[in-house]
Design a protein around this motif. Structure first.
Motif, PDB file in Angstrom:
ATOM      1  N   HIS A 257       0.842  -1.204   0.000  1.00 24.94           N
ATOM      2  CA  HIS A 257       0.000   0.000   0.000  1.00 24.94           C
ATOM      3  C   HIS A 257       0.879   1.258   0.000  1.00 24.94           C
ATOM      4  O   HIS A 257       0.730   2.126  -0.863  1.00 24.94           O
ATOM      5  N   TYR A 258       1.813   1.326   0.968  1.00 26.73           N
ATOM      6  CA  TYR A 258       2.645   2.536   1.086  1.00 26.73           C
ATOM      7  C   TYR A 258       3.639   2.648  -0.070  1.00 26.73           C
ATOM      8  O   TYR A 258       3.907   3.751  -0.571  1.00 26.73           O
TER       9      TYR A 258
ATOM     10  N   HIS B  74       3.679   5.694  -2.772  1.00 26.24           N
ATOM     11  CA  HIS B  74       4.965   6.384  -2.951  1.00 26.24           C
ATOM     12  C   HIS B  74       5.304   6.459  -4.444  1.00 26.24           C
ATOM     13  O   HIS B  74       5.632   7.511  -4.984  1.00 26.24           O
ATOM     14  N   LYS B  75       5.184   5.317  -5.107  1.00 27.13           N
ATOM     15  CA  LYS B  75       5.498   5.233  -6.536  1.00 27.13           C
ATOM     16  C   LYS B  75       4.556   6.124  -7.358  1.00 27.13           C
ATOM     17  O   LYS B  75       4.999   6.870  -8.229  1.00 27.13           O
TER      18      LYS B  75
ATOM     19  N   GLY C  49       5.270   9.668  -7.413  1.00 22.85           N
ATOM     20  CA  GLY C  49       6.530  10.035  -8.050  1.00 22.85           C
ATOM     21  C   GLY C  49       7.572  10.500  -7.052  1.00 22.85           C
ATOM     22  O   GLY C  49       8.414  11.344  -7.367  1.00 22.85           O
ATOM     23  N   TYR C  50       7.529   9.958  -5.866  1.00 25.16           N
ATOM     24  CA  TYR C  50       8.527  10.314  -4.857  1.00 25.16           C
ATOM     25  C   TYR C  50       9.880   9.713  -5.248  1.00 25.16           C
ATOM     26  O   TYR C  50       9.948   8.867  -6.148  1.00 25.16           O
ATOM     27  N   PRO C  51      10.985  10.142  -4.574  1.00 22.18           N
ATOM     28  CA  PRO C  51      12.326   9.717  -5.001  1.00 22.18           C
ATOM     29  C   PRO C  51      12.450   8.210  -5.222  1.00 22.18           C
ATOM     30  O   PRO C  51      11.957   7.424  -4.415  1.00 22.18           O
ATOM     31  N   PHE C  52      13.125   7.874  -6.308  1.00 20.12           N
ATOM     32  CA  PHE C  52      13.418   6.485  -6.707  1.00 20.12           C
ATOM     33  C   PHE C  52      12.159   5.652  -6.958  1.00 20.12           C
ATOM     34  O   PHE C  52      12.180   4.442  -6.815  1.00 20.12           O
TER      35      PHE C  52
END
Lengths: 53, 485
Positions: free
Chosen positions: B467-468, B472-473, B476-479
């Motif tokens: 879920h998290y 996050h993906k 578009g958060y880092p990496f």
């Protein structure tokens, strides 16, 4: 709404295996489940990695 | 400069958009047309439906993310595709109408060089009389539906607390509905919530399904290694339901729902009813209803789309019997055969045939699940399509070398069975491949070494982690690109 007087046989739901206390214990044992967490993640990652090119 | 238009911003469309923009950069335009202002992580709707998550934990506004990425976003509903343009327009284009409040109904025309159709399904509640949030049953297929389901479920809990007995029915609401996994998760979570509240003894739970056997899940079931045996998912699913005191009705095609009463037809041809106080039934899926027109305005919808409204791609659509089904029938590039610059990903592509064995009762009613294409396959098809289009635009390489067939692709399904960091449980199921390959794996149809069926706390942690990770993906958060589909 279970009728306690009716024996639990000849019902479809009476045939499948149900977990024993021991199985239930291992399912929620934090140490064992931490190990399984990494094993399952590894298996899933392998499936994901080889599933497409 | 090339323009790529993506229709839809669900798991498939949003993944395609993210990889298109990453690969194409500022040199080329990526335009998203989606009727909702939000991205939603649909798998967690289950937790909204039992009050364990708030709506804003499973969704976020798309506009901010797309602004950051340099993606043009139109909150609009696509209506038609014009792959040859029209009398006044040389380039192909899409017609849409805005759904955003201040522009609602205003038409929108967007020209494209490449089109990715990722509209997802139309939740076809109308196919079953009385089904859905506007009828007599609940749904968890959208965050708004899940919120509504939770409100209704709380009323059931209150009645149970007051000593009233309640019947809860969860499953499929159409003879050919799919997505049994989501319904299965929901019934296990409802059972868990009842146990937590010590209300299990007053509630009667029923699993109502169009599957021939439990554990079919629209993919003709699977075999898993379990406690030293190779076990079918029939036994696995029945065991999970029996443990949670859930009764089941299988081979049932729901035809009509009235207030408190479900009418269904069985595979034996009998007409039966089931009473309920609360029901969550998954509707059938249909295509989004897009039309297609040629340069002269002639309707060419049947050229681009299958009769069920899903888009034709590089699959073998010739009629076949179950015995003739083959993994080679399944698409690899998701390219429309008539228009090479149009692709369909996720649920939007037309599958060549079912995975489960087609079954028809003596009355002529087909009762079996259609193939599931949610979750992992949606993300993977979105990604490889983005990579192929980017290679075409940047290198002129139209070989579509990135390929992903459901006959080769594996999938993991983590079926939540209770939300709690130490008492929670989930059934982790993996299959590889999704469509059984009986030639390569004659014993079990799939690679038994990569097939898992396990219940435990670890599964709940995995579900929570996913879920998290995927939120996050999607933001578009880092990496973000390191997180696999």
């Amino acid at each position: 709404m279970e009728n306690k007087n009716i024996p639990k046989v000849y019902y479809e739901e009476s045939y499948p295996p149900v977990p024993t206390k021991s199985v239930k214990f291992w399912r929620s044992c934090v140490l064992w489940q931490t190990y399984r967490f990494f094993v399952l993640n590894f298996k899933v990652m392998k499936i994901v990695a080889f599933g497409h090119n | 400069m090339a323009t790529v238009v993506v229709l839809g911003a669900g798991i498939a469309g949003h993944t395609a958009t993210a990889f298109l923009k990453k690969e194409l950069g500022k040199e080329h335009d990526v335009i998203v047309i989606s009727p909702s202002p939000y991205y939603q992580w649909i798998p967690s709707n289950i937790w909204v439906g039992v009050g364990r998550m708030k709506v804003d934990q499973v969704r976020f506004p798309l506009e901010k993310v797309y602004k950051k990425w340099g993606v043009i976003f139109h909150q609009a509903k696509a209506l038609s595709i014009h792959p040859n343009g029209d009398e006044n327009t040389v380039k192909p284009f899409v017609m849409a109408e805005y759904t955003k409040e201040d522009k609602a109904g205003v038409p929108l025309k967007v020209e494209f060089d490449f089109l990715v159709n990722a509209t997802g399904p139309k939740l076809n509640f109308e196919a079953t009389e009385g089904l859905g949030p506007n009828g007599f049953t609940s749904s968890v297929c959208a965050y708004s539906h899940a919120t509504d389901a939770w409100e209704k479920l709380q009323q059931v809990f209150k009645k149970l607390e007051n000593g009233e007995k309640q019947k809860i029915v969860i499953g499929t609401g159409h003879p050919m509905a799919t997505c049994q996994g989501a319904a299965f998760e929901y019934i296990l979570n409802v059972a868990y919530e009842l146990k937590q509240r010590k209300l299990s003894d007053k509630a009667e739970l029923f699993w109502l399904t169009n599957e021939y056997e439990l554990g079919d899940f629209g993919m003709s079931g699977a075999y898993v290694r379990r406690n030293g045996y190779i076990t079918s998912t029939k036994i696995f699913a029945e065991s999970v339901l029996a443990e949670n005191n859930v009764k089941w009705i299988k081979r049932a095609g729901v035809k009509k729902v009235e207030d408190g009463l479900i009418h269904y037809e069985t595979l034996a041809g009998e007409y039966k009813t089931q009473e309920f106080d609360f029901a969550m039934l998954i509707p059938s899926f249909a295509g989004a209803g897009l039309k297609a027109y040629d340069k002269l305005g002639e309707d060419i919808t049947s050229v681009l789309f299958a009769p069920n409204g899903f888009m034709k791609v590089d699959a073998d659509y010739s009629p076949k019997t179950y015995e003739e089904f083959n993994i080679k029938d399944w698409p690899e590039t998701y390219q429309n055969p008539g228009y090479k610059n149009i692709f369909a990903v996720g649920i939007a592509f037309a599958p060549p045939h079912p995975i489960s064995k087609p079954q028809t009762n003596p009355n002529g009613t087909s009762i079996f699940p259609t193939p599931p294409r949610t979750g992992m396959p949606s993300g993977v098809t979105g990604k490889i399509t983005a990579q192929n289009i980017a290679a075409w635009i940047l290198k002129g390489d139209d070989s579509l070398k990135h390929r992903a067939s459901m006959g080769k692709m594996g999938a993991a399904c983590i079926v939540s069975a209770g939300f709690n960091l130490f008492k929670g449980q989930a059934a982790t199921m993996t299959v590889n491949p999704i469509v059984p390959d009986w030639e390569k794996y004659p014993d079990y149809g799939r690679d038994i070494n990569y097939t898992v069926g396990e219940i435990g706390l670890a599964g709940h942690w995995m579900k929570l982690m996913l879920h998290y990770m995927f939120i996050h993906k999607a933001k578009g958060y880092p990496f973000w690109w390191l997180i696999p589909e």
